[in-house]
Design an enzyme around this catalytic site. Structure first.
Site, PDB file in Angstrom:
ATOM      1  N   ASN A  27      -2.446  -9.593  -3.694  1.00 30.95           N
ATOM      2  CA  ASN A  27      -1.959  -9.800  -1.919  1.00 30.95           C
ATOM      3  C   ASN A  27      -0.460 -10.274  -1.681  1.00 30.95           C
ATOM      4  OD1 ASN A  27      -1.008  -8.863   0.801  1.00 30.95           O
ATOM      5  ND2 ASN A  27      -3.250  -7.913   1.220  1.00 30.95           N
ATOM      6  N   GLU A  66       0.284  -4.641   0.385  1.00 33.81           N
ATOM      7  CA  GLU A  66       1.125  -5.187   1.237  1.00 33.81           C
ATOM      8  C   GLU A  66       2.801  -5.070   0.590  1.00 33.81           C
ATOM      9  OE1 GLU A  66      -0.451  -6.388   4.706  1.00 33.81           O
ATOM     10  OE2 GLU A  66      -1.357  -7.205   3.702  1.00 33.81           O
ATOM     11  N   ASP A  77      -7.289  -5.767  -2.382  1.00 27.99           N
ATOM     12  CA  ASP A  77      -7.635  -6.590  -1.272  1.00 27.99           C
ATOM     13  C   ASP A  77      -9.048  -5.873  -0.316  1.00 27.99           C
ATOM     14  OD1 ASP A  77      -8.067  -7.564   0.483  1.00 27.99           O
ATOM     15  OD2 ASP A  77      -5.849  -7.572   0.848  1.00 27.99           O
ATOM     16  N   ASN A 122     -11.284  -6.476   1.270  1.00 28.85           N
ATOM     17  CA  ASN A 122     -10.945  -6.935   2.754  1.00 28.85           C
ATOM     18  C   ASN A 122     -12.860  -7.372   3.422  1.00 28.85           C
ATOM     19  OD1 ASN A 122      -8.313  -7.693   4.851  1.00 28.85           O
ATOM     20  ND2 ASN A 122      -8.282  -5.741   4.369  1.00 28.85           N
ATOM     21  N   ASP A 129     -10.468 -10.366  -2.564  1.00 27.25           N
ATOM     22  CA  ASP A 129      -9.936  -9.785  -3.047  1.00 27.25           C
ATOM     23  C   ASP A 129      -9.799  -9.859  -5.569  1.00 27.25           C
ATOM     24  OD1 ASP A 129      -6.522  -9.844  -2.159  1.00 27.25           O
ATOM     25  OD2 ASP A 129      -7.647 -11.739  -2.149  1.00 27.25           O
ATOM     26  N   ASP A 189       0.039 -14.881   1.574  1.00 26.98           N
ATOM     27  CA  ASP A 189      -2.122 -15.839   1.885  1.00 26.98           C
ATOM     28  C   ASP A 189      -2.903 -15.383   1.296  1.00 26.98           C
ATOM     29  OD1 ASP A 189      -1.592 -13.452   3.178  1.00 26.98           O
ATOM     30  OD2 ASP A 189      -1.993 -13.755   5.105  1.00 26.98           O
ATOM     31  N   HIS A 190      -2.647 -14.622  -0.391  1.00 26.59           N
ATOM     32  CA  HIS A 190      -3.169 -14.480  -0.578  1.00 26.59           C
ATOM     33  C   HIS A 190      -2.643 -15.275  -2.139  1.00 26.59           C
ATOM     34  CE1 HIS A 190      -5.562 -10.806   0.914  1.00 26.59           C
ATOM     35  NE2 HIS A 190      -4.767 -11.059   1.869  1.00 26.59           N
TER      36      HIS A 190
END
Length: 257
Positions: free
Chosen positions: A7, A34, A145, A147, A216, A245-246
């Site tokens: 991501n 994303e 991802d 989540n 992930d 951030d991933h």
DNA sequence: ATGGCTCCGTTGCGGAGA
């Protein structure tokens, strides 16, 4: 054969990092989530110049997914045919004899919200479609991802997170239903360092303090799981300037016999 | 500490992410 999910939190911002990462990690398949780009803005030429085929589906501001591949890409499917969805969260294709599904599963915001019920409905429809896809394609990989942190081991502070979004029983049950279709969490096929995560909050020194979650994942059907020889999170690009951030997660498969 | 940081867009500061 290396399969990666990442991501990137805006491909517009992160394209240089993606290309830099691919130079030292020339994986066979990279699933990106994303992108936050409409298709007319997608940097197809730059990615092809780096030696990758690419397919993508995006929208403005939010979501957007892409598959980059060193091998030819066939039979592309955008979104879940069983689930009407304006949001661009799935792209699937056949690559080197494998069905590769790149998914950006909804965040869900918080249990009890409309976004959370959308997440659960989305996951239920994913499960139904996956069942069909697995019947058609024995060699299937679901990368993305999710989540969802499937287990307390996947959360830096399980007590603080109990019942929250990403770890709630409903989400974990939905994850286990995907596993029950015959998929394997490739990361857990191997010994792993304690407290390995794939996402850290930008705020409050999340990465430096390793306050992360593992959300992930690379899930593999049985024939691919049997060929899997490693799965690892690469924390290196999370240390770069202006990172996503991933972190990317890569599973490696040995050649089919 | 119901916040912090980063990205986006009718370029302002609010929504969303996780």
């Amino acid at each position: 054969m290396k399969l990666t999910t990442w991501n990137v939190n805006s491909l517009k911002v992160r394209l240089p990092q993606v290309l830099q990462w691919l130079q030292t990690n020339p994986v066979d398949v990279l699933c990106i989530q994303e992108t936050k780009l409409t298709d007319d803005k997608f940097p197809q030429a730059e990615i092809e110049a780096a030696g990758y085929h690419v397919v993508f589906t995006g929208q403005k501001t939010y979501n957007g997914v892409a598959i980059l591949s060193r091998h030819p890409i066939e039979d592309v499917q955008k979104n879940n045919p069983l689930f009407e969805d304006e949001q661009q969260r799935i792209i699937a294709a056949t690559i080197a004899g494998m069905r590769i599904i790149c998914a950006y599963i909804p965040n869900g915001q918080a249990p009890g919200t409309d976004k959370f019920s959308y997440k659960l409905r989305w996951l239920e429809a994913l499960e139904q479609w996956l069942q069909q896809e697995m019947a058609k394609h024995p060699n299937l990989a679901l990368l993305g991802d999710y989540n969802i942190a499937p287990d307390d081991r996947d959360v830096h502070d399980p007590a603080a997170w109990e019942g929250m979004n990403l770890v709630s029983p409903e989400e974990r049950t939905a994850f286990q239903r995907l596993i029950a279709l015959g998929l394997s969490d490739s990361f857990r096929q191997f010994e792993q360092p304690e407290k390995t995560f794939s996402w850290w909050d930008y705020r409050a020194l999340g990465f430096r303090l390793n306050k992360g979650v593992r959300i992930d994942h690379v899930l593999l059907s049985a024939p691919l799981a049997q060929r899997c020889i490693s799965c690892a999170v690469d924390k290196v690009p999370r240390k770069w300037e202006q990172p996503s951030d991933h972190a990317p997660v890569t599973a490696e498969l040995k050649p089919a016999e």
